[in-house]
Design a protein around this motif. Sequence first.
Motif, PDB file in Angstrom:
ATOM      1  N   ASN A   1      19.481  10.857  10.322  1.00 33.91           N
ATOM      2  CA  ASN A   1      19.165  11.705   9.642  1.00 33.91           C
ATOM      3  C   ASN A   1      18.017  11.256   8.523  1.00 33.91           C
ATOM      4  O   ASN A   1      18.190  11.653   7.410  1.00 33.91           O
ATOM      5  CB  ASN A   1      19.580  12.630   9.008  1.00 33.91           C
ATOM      6  N   THR A   2      17.600  10.261   8.560  1.00 32.49           N
ATOM      7  CA  THR A   2      16.563   9.427   7.976  1.00 32.49           C
ATOM      8  C   THR A   2      15.206  10.314   7.778  1.00 32.49           C
ATOM      9  O   THR A   2      14.873  11.054   8.833  1.00 32.49           O
ATOM     10  CB  THR A   2      16.003   7.953   7.789  1.00 32.49           C
ATOM     11  N   TYR A   3      14.287   9.793   6.377  1.00 36.83           N
ATOM     12  CA  TYR A   3      12.794  10.893   6.543  1.00 36.83           C
ATOM     13  C   TYR A   3      12.520   9.803   8.243  1.00 36.83           C
ATOM     14  O   TYR A   3      12.425   8.226   8.248  1.00 36.83           O
ATOM     15  CB  TYR A   3      12.191  10.338   5.387  1.00 36.83           C
TER      16      TYR A   3
ATOM     17  N   ALA B   1       0.469  -1.262   0.508  1.00 41.21           N
ATOM     18  CA  ALA B   1      -0.193  -0.286   0.322  1.00 41.21           C
ATOM     19  C   ALA B   1       0.974   0.903   0.357  1.00 41.21           C
ATOM     20  O   ALA B   1       0.419   2.420  -0.320  1.00 41.21           O
ATOM     21  CB  ALA B   1      -0.825   0.112   1.238  1.00 41.21           C
ATOM     22  N   ASN B   2       1.943   1.581   0.479  1.00 41.70           N
ATOM     23  CA  ASN B   2       2.982   2.552   0.328  1.00 41.70           C
ATOM     24  C   ASN B   2       4.504   2.644   0.837  1.00 41.70           C
ATOM     25  O   ASN B   2       4.818   0.885   1.264  1.00 41.70           O
ATOM     26  CB  ASN B   2       2.062   3.583   1.636  1.00 41.70           C
ATOM     27  N   GLY B   3       5.580   3.024   1.009  1.00 41.58           N
ATOM     28  CA  GLY B   3       6.303   2.760   0.934  1.00 41.58           C
ATOM     29  C   GLY B   3       6.401   2.487   2.864  1.00 41.58           C
ATOM     30  O   GLY B   3       7.649   1.551   2.921  1.00 41.58           O
ATOM     31  N   LEU B   4       5.777   3.334   3.919  1.00 44.17           N
ATOM     32  CA  LEU B   4       6.329   2.820   5.096  1.00 44.17           C
ATOM     33  C   LEU B   4       5.929   0.902   5.700  1.00 44.17           C
ATOM     34  O   LEU B   4       6.240  -0.060   6.112  1.00 44.17           O
ATOM     35  CB  LEU B   4       5.427   3.797   5.689  1.00 44.17           C
ATOM     36  N   ASP B   5       4.918   1.234   4.821  1.00 42.06           N
ATOM     37  CA  ASP B   5       4.352  -0.705   4.878  1.00 42.06           C
ATOM     38  C   ASP B   5       5.000  -1.736   4.847  1.00 42.06           C
ATOM     39  O   ASP B   5       5.718  -2.780   4.591  1.00 42.06           O
ATOM     40  CB  ASP B   5       3.117  -0.570   4.190  1.00 42.06           C
TER      41      ASP B   5
ATOM     42  N   VAL C   1      20.048   0.567   5.714  1.00 44.31           N
ATOM     43  CA  VAL C   1      20.440   1.725   5.232  1.00 44.31           C
ATOM     44  C   VAL C   1      19.422   2.458   4.290  1.00 44.31           C
ATOM     45  O   VAL C   1      18.337   1.298   3.932  1.00 44.31           O
ATOM     46  CB  VAL C   1      21.442   1.498   3.808  1.00 44.31           C
ATOM     47  N   VAL C   2      19.799   3.581   4.205  1.00 46.15           N
ATOM     48  CA  VAL C   2      18.648   4.472   2.750  1.00 46.15           C
ATOM     49  C   VAL C   2      19.919   4.927   2.314  1.00 46.15           C
ATOM     50  O   VAL C   2      20.689   5.980   2.355  1.00 46.15           O
ATOM     51  CB  VAL C   2      17.786   5.947   4.494  1.00 46.15           C
ATOM     52  N   HIS C   3      18.992   5.153   1.141  1.00 46.50           N
ATOM     53  CA  HIS C   3      19.263   5.567   0.082  1.00 46.50           C
ATOM     54  C   HIS C   3      19.250   6.848  -0.191  1.00 46.50           C
ATOM     55  O   HIS C   3      18.323   6.945  -0.688  1.00 46.50           O
ATOM     56  CB  HIS C   3      19.399   4.779  -1.105  1.00 46.50           C
TER      57      HIS C   3
ATOM     58  N   GLU D   1      16.970  -2.165   2.474  1.00 44.98           N
ATOM     59  CA  GLU D   1      17.407  -1.066   2.114  1.00 44.98           C
ATOM     60  C   GLU D   1      16.229  -0.274   1.909  1.00 44.98           C
ATOM     61  O   GLU D   1      15.260  -0.544   1.762  1.00 44.98           O
ATOM     62  CB  GLU D   1      17.810  -1.097   0.646  1.00 44.98           C
ATOM     63  N   ASP D   2      16.653   0.739   2.703  1.00 41.33           N
ATOM     64  CA  ASP D   2      15.255   1.700   2.236  1.00 41.33           C
ATOM     65  C   ASP D   2      14.851   2.543   1.073  1.00 41.33           C
ATOM     66  O   ASP D   2      16.044   3.510   1.204  1.00 41.33           O
ATOM     67  CB  ASP D   2      14.867   3.130   3.694  1.00 41.33           C
ATOM     68  N   ASN D   3      14.550   1.999   0.337  1.00 44.86           N
ATOM     69  CA  ASN D   3      15.219   2.554  -1.777  1.00 44.86           C
ATOM     70  C   ASN D   3      13.928   3.495  -1.775  1.00 44.86           C
ATOM     71  O   ASN D   3      13.416   3.401  -2.888  1.00 44.86           O
ATOM     72  CB  ASN D   3      15.048   1.159  -2.470  1.00 44.86           C
TER      73      ASN D   3
HETATM   74  C1  LIG Z   1       9.291   8.424   0.983  1.00 50.09           C
HETATM   75  C2  LIG Z   1       9.603   7.688   2.430  1.00 50.09           C
HETATM   76  C3  LIG Z   1       9.013   6.499   2.473  1.00 50.09           C
HETATM   77  C4  LIG Z   1       7.370   6.144   3.314  1.00 50.09           C
HETATM   78  O1  LIG Z   1       7.217   5.575   2.264  1.00 50.09           O
HETATM   79  P1  LIG Z   1       5.766   6.286   1.968  1.00 50.09           P
HETATM   80  O2  LIG Z   1       5.005   5.563   0.725  1.00 50.09           O
HETATM   81  O3  LIG Z   1       5.459   7.941   2.050  1.00 50.09           O
HETATM   82  O4  LIG Z   1       5.098   5.476   2.960  1.00 50.09           O
HETATM   83  C5  LIG Z   1      10.052   5.457   3.928  1.00 50.09           C
HETATM   84  N1  LIG Z   1      11.123   6.645   4.212  1.00 50.09           N
HETATM   85  C6  LIG Z   1      11.977   7.280   2.941  1.00 50.09           C
HETATM   86  C7  LIG Z   1      13.422   7.760   3.050  1.00 50.09           C
HETATM   87  C8  LIG Z   1      10.974   8.042   2.217  1.00 50.09           C
HETATM   88  O5  LIG Z   1      11.223   9.206   1.691  1.00 50.09           O
END
Ligand SMILES: *Cc1c(COP(=O)(O)O)cnc(C)c1O
Length: 356
Positions: free
Chosen positions: A87-89, A57-61, A133-135, A159-161
């Motif tokens: 310093n990530t989102y 459904a989304n990136g957080l999920d 890791v967050v790119h 990876e948080d891509n």
């Molecule tokens: C946007 C983002 C998310 C979350 O994605 P959503 O689809 O908004 O839930 C996670 N991590 C990073 C680094 C983001 O930029």
Amino acid sequence: MIKFLDLQKINAQYAIELRQAANEVIDSGWFLQGERLSRFENDLANYIGVKHAIGVANGLDALRLILKAYIEMGVMQEGDEVIVPANTYIASILAITDNRLKPVLVEPDINTYNLDISLVQKHITPRTRAIMVVHLYGQICWGEELESVAQRYNLKIIEDNAQAIGAVYQPSYPEPSESDIKRSGSLGNAAGFSFYPGKNLGALGDSGAVTTNDDELAHLVRAIANYGSTKKYVNDYQGLNSRLDEIQAAFLGIKLKYLDAENQRRREIAQYYCENISNSKILLPYPANQKSEIRNQKSHVWHLFIIRTANRDKLQQYLAEHGVQTLIHYPIPPHKQLAYKHWNGITLPVTEKIHG
Ligand SMILES: *Cc1c(COP(=O)(O)O)cnc(C)c1O
């Protein structure tokens, strides 16, 4: 006015194809878990170079589900630690705490703004199970040192891509083989993607994906994202409802075809900025000192073009008065948020310098 991000203009390029796809979905009467999702998952897996892609459904999920699946597999349990850049989102960290895991905040490198890999080892404890890791801003965060630390301590790398879809990692050693050159999202054990409208591959609404080469993890993520079920009305896990709609899958399938071209356009613009912004008070983003190469540097997809300056608010106001919209990414670091009150007292100088 030059908008920070003009989603109308971006999507207008593909309007004919998008409208046609929307019509097809409406006429089909099939809105979830259908062939458009399967096709997009296949296309995404092929593009990234992995065995499995699962639309969610989304990136957080996507990140929450990876961790939930690892808990289900017994790889980690409540209270275990996950190393994450400070310093990530905030979404990266929310995914960890939502699973009752403990984020261990590690400072970024002041030049790249990505996790300082050299600091990872000293944050490892007997309870560490993974490194996220967050790119960040579109630039790959990876290295042989990271791989070897993870291997030595038997840690998963997630990876948080969300910000770097399409970026390509090339190892620093001379003449890497073809198979060593990989896209972000295929580097670690699993990756979370966001297709939030403002991301480099943006849906027309929310959506995300998980990629992995791990069959068991893929099976679990898919099941947990669908009520913990692999067969209708049979529930093997306490799951959630986190699915990618057919209409978004159809849109994403169209936009994926143009992603490499869009990312290349971003590189051209980044190069133009680096060649033409010349001001001792403005600190250009990291690869700017290798000016002529930005266009060819595939490890950055320029989700954001970040500058630093001592007079930030004044510069922002000046640019606004001259018709250029800018945004601050991000004004408050996670450890200074009310959501994480227990961290408010800690000091992370590099993170605070970047966000401050
Ligand atoms: C946007 C983002 C998310 C979350 O994605 P959503 O689809 O908004 O839930 C996670 N991590 C990073 C680094 C983001 O930029």
